[in-house]
Design a protein around this motif. Structure first.
Motif, PDB file in Angstrom:
ATOM      1  N   THR A 274       0.750  -1.206   0.012  1.00 15.82           N
ATOM      2  CA  THR A 274       0.034   0.088   0.161  1.00 15.82           C
ATOM      3  C   THR A 274       0.928   1.178  -0.076  1.00 15.82           C
ATOM      4  O   THR A 274       0.564   2.407  -0.794  1.00 15.82           O
ATOM      5  CB  THR A 274      -0.894   0.101   1.374  1.00 15.82           C
ATOM      6  N   MET A 275       1.890   1.163   0.693  1.00 10.67           N
ATOM      7  CA  MET A 275       2.807   2.382   0.649  1.00 10.67           C
ATOM      8  C   MET A 275       3.425   2.722  -0.436  1.00 10.67           C
ATOM      9  O   MET A 275       3.593   3.868  -0.967  1.00 10.67           O
ATOM     10  CB  MET A 275       3.450   2.200   1.803  1.00 10.67           C
ATOM     11  N   ILE A 276       4.048   1.637  -1.205  1.00 13.58           N
ATOM     12  CA  ILE A 276       4.395   1.835  -2.528  1.00 13.58           C
ATOM     13  C   ILE A 276       3.368   2.296  -3.552  1.00 13.58           C
ATOM     14  O   ILE A 276       3.703   3.175  -4.243  1.00 13.58           O
ATOM     15  CB  ILE A 276       5.125   0.419  -2.924  1.00 13.58           C
ATOM     16  N   THR A 277       2.248   1.789  -3.423  1.00  7.58           N
ATOM     17  CA  THR A 277       1.221   2.460  -4.380  1.00  7.58           C
ATOM     18  C   THR A 277       0.998   3.858  -4.237  1.00  7.58           C
ATOM     19  O   THR A 277       0.694   4.724  -4.912  1.00  7.58           O
ATOM     20  CB  THR A 277       0.019   1.606  -4.002  1.00  7.58           C
ATOM     21  N   GLN A 278       1.214   4.302  -2.779  1.00  4.18           N
ATOM     22  CA  GLN A 278       0.630   5.559  -2.270  1.00  4.18           C
ATOM     23  C   GLN A 278       2.051   6.537  -3.011  1.00  4.18           C
ATOM     24  O   GLN A 278       1.670   7.455  -3.599  1.00  4.18           O
ATOM     25  CB  GLN A 278       0.710   5.676  -1.062  1.00  4.18           C
ATOM     26  N   ARG A 279       3.200   6.188  -2.770  1.00  5.09           N
ATOM     27  CA  ARG A 279       4.409   6.989  -3.196  1.00  5.09           C
ATOM     28  C   ARG A 279       4.484   6.686  -4.539  1.00  5.09           C
ATOM     29  O   ARG A 279       4.982   7.882  -4.929  1.00  5.09           O
ATOM     30  CB  ARG A 279       5.515   6.069  -2.460  1.00  5.09           C
ATOM     31  N   LEU A 280       4.097   5.747  -5.206  1.00  3.02           N
ATOM     32  CA  LEU A 280       3.993   5.955  -6.852  1.00  3.02           C
ATOM     33  C   LEU A 280       3.255   7.072  -7.409  1.00  3.02           C
ATOM     34  O   LEU A 280       3.425   7.885  -8.226  1.00  3.02           O
ATOM     35  CB  LEU A 280       3.745   4.628  -7.355  1.00  3.02           C
ATOM     36  N   ARG A 281       1.859   6.985  -6.712  1.00  7.89           N
ATOM     37  CA  ARG A 281       1.009   8.130  -7.205  1.00  7.89           C
ATOM     38  C   ARG A 281       1.417   9.514  -6.796  1.00  7.89           C
ATOM     39  O   ARG A 281       1.536  10.547  -7.486  1.00  7.89           O
ATOM     40  CB  ARG A 281      -0.397   7.930  -6.257  1.00  7.89           C
ATOM     41  N   TRP A 282       2.272   9.767  -5.699  1.00  5.37           N
ATOM     42  CA  TRP A 282       2.712  10.976  -5.383  1.00  5.37           C
ATOM     43  C   TRP A 282       3.649  11.307  -6.538  1.00  5.37           C
ATOM     44  O   TRP A 282       3.717  12.439  -6.904  1.00  5.37           O
ATOM     45  CB  TRP A 282       3.086  11.096  -3.970  1.00  5.37           C
ATOM     46  N   ALA A 283       4.822  10.559  -6.603  1.00  5.31           N
ATOM     47  CA  ALA A 283       5.827  10.791  -7.495  1.00  5.31           C
ATOM     48  C   ALA A 283       5.247  11.045  -8.908  1.00  5.31           C
ATOM     49  O   ALA A 283       5.544  11.957  -9.790  1.00  5.31           O
ATOM     50  CB  ALA A 283       6.871   9.655  -7.509  1.00  5.31           C
TER      51      ALA A 283
END
Length: 678
Positions: A450-459
């Motif tokens: 979930t964290m990776i999904t979130q950070r990918l969206r931000w980036a």
């Protein structure tokens, strides 16, 4: 006593800022000397394929340090907000898509109980009956998409907010994610900053209640929600982070109207420029036996296009200019079309494939450039040219028929609507404030996926904004604001540098590839002070704040940063959609499964680093007996430096292993849509 305490706090703040500036200057000076030496005297061009990438990566890191220093140079540590004026009206927006109803209910109840008089609204993008029932039970408002959105682009959270803006009327908007539980005093503490009529945004930190002190997922981001935001605040560039923020409705509406006018003017101007070229070519192609009236009509319209462009340049309203030109075109078309109807039909049939295609851009309507270029360069018969010009003007979609709303106050250019909206507000002269007080508590991601999904969206969203609206060239921003925005965008380019920093010690210790030609005393004298001063700068900036986790993830999430840049570029340049699956957060009672497929690049590098470090240690321990991959005489200093480098990289990457097994200790199962197909 209160005055003395305030004076002491001011003195400490001044001293801290002074120390930060001294450390920043010394770090940058040491870094500049080191990088100049690296470029001029230490590159081993025999192994250029690693030597050049390494020095470029080091230069990137120095520029990153410079941008960080600029960001925190004018840190603004604010005290309490002024007392807000009585009677200020507020709408509290709770955005939700498919979060658990009980979570939405808890947030809505807390929002309803905020002390300042307000209206609470649940913005349900999922149109769920159970959420409507919760709103009715709690006595709060309920909004979902109107019928205008059917069959139109939804623009995720930005569209949800824009839909609500046109159904409510409060002067100010408190925006909360569905998991952010507000404190009763949140508006009392934040509204006072709006006593400055130029303030459009007040942002408070995002803080998470389901995160342990170890925080292996790096969710709390204390460096960002602290020194970085305070530094940006000093440049009037504090970011809107999507939740726990209050915005001035007037500022958003002005932004939406201005964007609509600019987009319409751009579309009209483009059609006028192409019309002028079409008419000029038709005018040059007139034959001697053409009717005089036809010649006059084409010449008159070409001059009318020139005049219309001049009027736009002088600032006349685009609606008036385009209407006058359209009337001239219609008059010419009606008077002359019968003379050459067959020629018109032939031209239109032949060139139907060249009809300009209108693309629904979230900021307005634009023309397909290739089609317009073909239209402008085509040799038209005079009357067909007039008809084509008329079609161009009619094609300007002033009403934005492809959108549910002609005006979009909250930007939908990227999947990070908050950053782009805030940047556009700043470019319009509005101010922002960072209020450093936790006034709402939310739920952070509970697992690595979930964290990776979130950070990918931000980036991805940040890269979209960079590629579409580069802050270095955006009109209206001040120099400090440009650099503050660009610093955040620049940081997401670190993925490529990280690959080089991870690969270099492995290549040296296992293959003998030597990117640096001088590993001796000169290298240590120049590099060690630079490294130590850089770490000292972070220590002073983050005094009392845990910054190490953020530094780890800058390197450890390198595959995410690379993917974000590649996919964002494909979206902006080639129109490819951004999409990834919604990730379900697991309850803490479930047994964690090691997500090797998510972190295989990090695992591969860690394996290589372990082998490299062991090889280096054995080489030093048994000179001449163990010398795997290192050709020629062994440079003990070079081996030591690279072994320490490999160990440092392993320590940094180790966070990804802890994160892979981590689950939040509290049972707070949550489904959150961080991003949908964009």
């Amino acid at each position: 006593m209160a005055t003395n305490a305030a004076d002491e706090s001011t003195a400490r703040s001044t001293l801290r800022i002074g120390l930060i500036r001294i450390c920043a200057v010394l770090s940058l000076l040491a870094g500049t000397v080191y990088i100049v030496w690296r470029w001029g005297w230490s590159m081993n061009l025999a192994h250029w394929w690693i030597a050049v990438p390494l020095v470029i990566a080091e230069t990137y890191a120095l520029i990153d340090g410079l941008l960080f220093a600029v960001t925190i140079w004018r840190m603004k540590v604010r005290g309490r907000a002024p007392v807000p004026r009585e009677g200020a009206t507020v709408d509290v927006f709770i955005t939700t898509y498919n979060e658990p109803p009980e979570l939405v209910a808890r947030t809505a109840e807390a929002a309803r109980d905020i002390r300042w008089p307000h209206e609470t609204w649940i913005l349900d993008d999922g149109a769920r009956p159970e959420i409507r029932g919760i709103a009715e039970r709690l006595g709060v408002g309920y909004l979902t998409r109107t019928s205008d959105w059917e069959g139109k682009a939804r623009h995720a959270k930005a569209g949800n907010l824009n839909n609500a803006l046109f159904q409510t009327s409060g002067e100010f908007l408190l925006i909360l994610d569905a998991d952010q539980i507000p404190e009763p005093e949140i508006l009392d503490r934040m509204l006072g900053w709006f006593e400055d009529p130029e303030v459009a945004l007040v942002q408070s930190p995002q803080w998470f209640s389901n995160v342990t002190d170890a925080d292996p997922l790096g969710s709390q981001a204390p460096l960002f929600y602290g020194p970085v935001q305070q530094g940006k605040d000093g440049w009037n560039a504090a970011f809107f982070c999507g939740s726990n923020a209050v915005l001035r409705r007037e500022a958003l509406m002005q932004l939406g109207i201005a964007g609509y006018v600019e987009a319409t003017e751009k579309a009209v101007r483009t059609s006028l420029v192409v019309s002028r070229r079409v008419l000029a070519r038709a005018e040059r192609g007139l034959r001697d036996d053409d009717h005089a009236a036809t010649r006059q009509a084409v010449t008159t319209l070409r001059r009318a296009a020139d005049e219309a462009l001049s009027r736009l340049d002088s600032g006349e309203p685009v609606q008036v200019v385009s209407w006058d030109f359209q009337r001239a075109v219609d008059a010419a078309s009606r008077s002359r079309v019968a003379d050459d109807l067959d020629a018109i039909r032939a031209d239109l049939a032949e060139l139907a494939s060249l009809t300009p295609q209108i693309e629904g851009d979230t900021q307005g309507v634009t023309f397909d450039d290739d089609a317009l270029e073909q239209l402008a360069e085509r040799d038209w018969s005079p009357l067909s040219a007039i008809e084509r010009v008329a079609a161009l003007l009619r094609a300007v979609d002033v009403d934005r028929s492809g959108e549910a709303l002609p005006i979009m106050p909250v930007s939908s250019v990227s999947v990070t609507e908050d950053m782009e909206t805030c940047m556009m507000l700043h470019s319009r002269g509005w101010k922002s404030v960072y209020h450093h007080e936790v006034l709402a508590k939310g739920l952070a991601p509970e697992d690595l996926g979930t964290m990776i999904t979130q950070r990918l969206r931000w980036a991805q969203g940040t890269m979209q904004v960079l590629l579409k609206r580069n802050p270095l060239t955006l009109k209206g921003l001040r120099p400090g604001q440009r650099l503050s925005y660009f610093a955040t965008m620049w940081s997401y380019l670190s993925g490529f540098a990280a690959v080089v920093f991870l690969a270099a010690p492995i290549l040296y210790l296992l293959t003998g590839a030597t990117p640096v030609s001088a590993w001796g005393g000169t290298f240590l004298v120049l590099f060690v002070p630079y490294f130590v001063l850089n770490q000292l700068l972070f220590a002073v900036v983050g005094y009392g704040v845990k910054t190490w986790r953020g530094q780890q993830y800058t390197l450890a999430l390198f595959p995410v940063w690379i993917k974000a840049l590649v996919t964002a570029a494909a979206n902006v340049w080639f129109g490819r959609p951004l999409s990834f699956a919604v990730t379900r957060k697991s309850a803490a009672t479930e047994r964690p499964r090691f997500p090797a497929r998510l972190i295989w690049p990090q695992l591969a590098f860690m394996t290589g680093l372990v082998l490299a470090a062991v090889t280096g240690i054995l080489t030093l321990s048994f000179p001449g007996a163990v010398q795997i991959g290192i050709a020629g005489p062994v440079n003990p200093t070079g081996v030591v430096v690279n072994v320490l480098w490999a160990v440092y990289d392993l320590v940094v990457l180790s966070v990804i292993i802890r994160a892979a097994f981590y689950r939040a200790p509290e049972t707070a199962t949550l489904e959150r849509v961080d991003s949908k197909e964009a």
